[in-house]
Scaffold this active site. Structure first.
Site: not given
Ligand SMILES: [Zn+2]
Length: 297
Positions: A2-3, A91, A110, A153
């Site tokens: 999820p973002e 889970h 996970r 950068r």
């Protein structure tokens, strides 16, 4: 994973169910969730507290509870929250019992997700400041900020956009979609971006995130809404996971590259690949355009 748009969607769905409710019990079934703190301590800090507000910072859900306690949740790869599921999913890592007979389940196959509790707004700010840069969709997210962060950068701009300590909340999907919209190749050295490109990138990140929020997130992998429903931003992907399909702008097949270890989708016509990277300080012709002799006509 999820973002920002997915976490914001969860926040919006969760807030009406949680705000004003008492956490009557917090059963932490997986000690890894609270690490390095022992689950018993986290349970004691949260138990009997009222959830006053469900906020978000970057990809963190921030529950403000009574007693100035803040629960900071990160869902990582596969974390999902479900409100009053008919049965606990296989889970289940954490179970929150709420007043009124309701419950909220945190499921995470996970097990990379985390839950930490800090006391006081200063501790909350310090926790987030150590992990997150500027929040997009706020007035602090300016081209000037990005320019300062990008200066000097050499890392690819894709890695720059994914760095949570510079820009909070952008992950693989929204990075690729934003770079496509800004017409910037993901391998471009960050410090080589021109002012107009920095501004285009800023606008594109906000556009992609806002479109994601409007679509209630993208459903790929394990992302689920609080009620088990799914978002629809995946139907609006321009390049992400569209390898071999025509670019919506020019028809060139979308390519898949690996940048910083992440699968990356790009139209190499709309987003021209950078030329050989020659740092300007090492170039004898610094500042000069190469002479062209063969293309007059
Ligand atoms: Zn294209």
């Amino acid at each position: 994973m999820p973002e920002l748009p997915e976490v914001e969607t969860i926040r919006r769905q969760l807030a009406p169910h949680l705000e004003g409710r008492t956490l009557e019990e917090v059963e932490i079934l997986d000690p890894r969730w609270t690490r390095p703190e022992p689950p018993a301590l986290v349970r004691l800090k949260l138990r009997r507290q009222v959830v006053e507000e469900v906020g978000r910072s970057g990809k963190y859900l921030v529950w403000r509870c009574s007693g100035e306690r803040y629960l900071l949740m990160h869902l990582r790869m596969t974390g999902a929250l479900l409100f009053d599921p008919p049965v606990d999913p296989p889970h289940t890592r954490v179970r929150f019992a709420l007043d009124g007979g309701h419950h909220l389940v945190y499921n995470d196959p996970r097990r990379f997700g985390t839950g930490h509790v800090v006391v006081g707004a200063a501790a909350r700010d310090a926790y987030l400041a150590a992990r997150l840069g500027v929040e997009p969709l706020t007035p602090s997210f300016t081209a000037a900020y990005l320019r300062t962060q990008a200066r000097g950068r050499r890392a690819p701009v894709k890695s720059f956009v994914l760095d949570q300590r510079r820009i909070a909340g952008v992950g693989n999907i929204y990075a690729d979609e934003a770079l496509f919209r800004a017409r910037i190749h993901p391998l471009r050295a960050t410090g080589s971006l021109k002012g107009a490109q920095i501004e285009a990138l800023r606008e594109a990140i906000e556009y992609a995130l806002a479109a994601g929020i409007d679509a209630k997130g993208a459903t790929i992998d394990d992302f689920r809404h609080v009620d088990g429903a799914q978002g629809s931003f995946q139907d609006l992907f321009q390049v992400y996971q569209r390898e071999g399909e025509p670019c919506p702008a020019c028809g060139t097949p979308i390519r898949k590259l690996v940048v910083g270890g992440r699968g990356t989708y790009v139209c190499e016509r709309c987003q021209p690949r950078p030329r050989l990277r020659t740092p300007r300080t090492e170039s004898r012709n610094a500042g000069a355009e190469p002479h062209r002799t063969s293309n007059s006509g």
